[in-house]
Design an enzyme around this catalytic site. Structure first.
Site, PDB file in Angstrom:
ATOM      1  CB  ILE A  42      -0.959  -0.022   1.225  1.00  0.00           C
ATOM      2  CG1 ILE A  42      -2.006   1.086   1.121  1.00  0.00           C
ATOM      3  CG2 ILE A  42      -0.191   0.064   2.544  1.00  0.00           C
ATOM      4  CD1 ILE A  42      -3.181   0.904   2.081  1.00  0.00           C
ATOM      5  CB  CYS A  43       1.894   3.855  -1.855  1.00  0.00           C
ATOM      6  SG  CYS A  43       0.908   4.013  -3.356  1.00  0.00           S
ATOM      7  CD  GLN A  44      -1.566   9.532   0.799  1.00  0.00           C
ATOM      8  OE1 GLN A  44      -0.967   8.954   1.710  1.00  0.00           O
ATOM      9  NE2 GLN A  44      -2.697  10.191   1.009  1.00  0.00           N
TER      10      GLN A  44
END
Ligand code: FE2
Length: 383
Positions: free
Chosen positions: A308-310
């Site tokens: 996951i990231c932004q």
């Protein structure tokens, strides 16, 4: 003379072959690790490689310079201030390299990196003035190289840009990138002219203070595997596999995977530590994309990895890289932490919030365009 620009779609990089058609001597600037493309051309044209020049120590792709020099015996050239562990021919500001009838004049243009150099190309039989300048990551098309990779300096970048923009209008500019994480607002064209950039590069009209503020106020995240790639280019490590060179299929999953995935799944947040500290999905561990290749041993191979990231771009590239190096249960979360927060789900925060929250989500690691403001990471008040 002979001149060819080689564009690499995967990292947004440009490399160059310059040669004299009279003497058949050639120089290659900023070669990628896939050196066969240059070798085929050298052979086809019957060129003899005389110089391989890296404009700076690259952070986003592994240089092919040493590989070319090993096979062809040319001079490996870097600015004299470059800190690498292998021997090289040190270039000084103002020095000229002869290439048949051509002259390559070195201009030290630090800012993106302290050792960054540009090369003026002069063909005295045509003109005593330079007709082209190869600018590495100093002047880019519509942009300049970012100064925050380590050792960079925004004020030095201002001086370098000012120096380059004093060249005559007609000088053609060939940068080290047409896209990529080394800038944050590149136009996408692979070349430009000094005259056009002096008029229309948004940074060219800024005074020193706003210029420095612009370069330092918000930056894209450090590129995927920068730690491994830079160490490889300095000669302190040998990790050429750290470049993402394939696009394996990686399933994109929705937010529900975070609640209902396998109980032993590991959620890996690949954002920068400051972004993670400001708010992350509960239970996620932080392993920034910059450090992924050098910290692979921290990841289990027998559990599902939920990356996951932004907003979903960095996580997809990180997940592709993990798949490329043999992890076979990897998924990427569409919409990322931004979507999680927008759906009203709780975020976990570090007890002491890192103050440096200025990372801008980009389309992908080599995209210059910014996402709408709603997807930017905002400092969390009171956290
Ligand atoms: Fe760069």
């Amino acid at each position: 003379m002979y001149f060819k620009q080689v564009l690499d779609e995967r990292c947004g990089c440009a490399s160059y072959i310059i040669a004299s058609r009279q003497s058949h001597e050639a120089a290659i600037v900023d070669p990628s690790i896939e050196i066969e493309q240059y070798e085929a051309l050298l052979q086809e044209r019957d060129f003899r490689l005389r110089y391989v020049i890296d404009t700076h120590i690259h952070a986003d792709h592994v240089s092919g310079a040493r590989r070319l020099v090993e096979r062809h015996g040319a001079d490996l050239c870097l600015h004299e201030s470059a800190k690498v562990t292998y021997p090289f021919r040190p270039l000084r500001d103002g020095e000229t390299l002869d290439l048949g009838q051509l002259r390559l004049r070195v201009v030290h243009t630090p800012g993106h990196r302290p050792e960054l150099l540009s090369l003026l190309v002069v063909n005295p039989e045509r003109s005593p003035e330079p007709s082209m300048v190869l600018t590495g990551d100093s002047l880019l098309v519509g942009d300049v190289g970012r100064p925050d990779f380590g050792g960079g300096d925004a004020a030095a970048q201002y001086e370098s840009l000012s120096r380059l923009l004093r060249l005559p209008d007609w000088v053609a500019v060939f940068p080290g990138h047409f896209e990529g994480p080394c800038g944050k607002g590149m136009c996408g064209r692979p070349s430009t002219t000094i005259g056009f950039e002096r008029l229309y590069n948004p940074l060219a009209r800024l005074e020193r203070t706003p210029f420095v503020e612009h370069l330092t106020e918000s930056v894209p995240a450090r590129p995927l595997n920068i730690t491994a790639i830079e160490a490889t280019n300095r000669g302190t490590a040998n990790l050429p596999w750290a470049m993402l060179t394939s696009s394996p299929h990686v399933p994109e999953v929705g937010l529900e995977a975070l609640d209902s995935g396998p109980p032993d799944a590991m959620v890996i947040d690949v954002r920068e530590p400051s972004e993670y500290a400001a708010g992350h999905v509960p239970g996620a561990i932080n392993l920034p994309q910059a450090d992924l290749a050098t910290r692979l041993e921290e990841l289990p191979r027998d559990r599902q990895l939920i990356v996951i990231c932004q907003a979903g771009a960095r996580s997809m590239r990180a997940a592709r890289f993990l798949t490329q190096v043999g992890f076979d249960r990897v998924v990427s979360v569409a919409g990322g932490t931004g979507a999680w927060a927008e759906s009203g789900k709780p975020l976990e925060r570090a007890e002491t919030l890192a103050v440096d929250v200025r990372i801008v989500e980009t389309e992908w690691a080599h995209g210059g365009g910014h996402r709408p403001a709603s997807t930017l990471t905002e400092p969390v008040a009171g956290a």
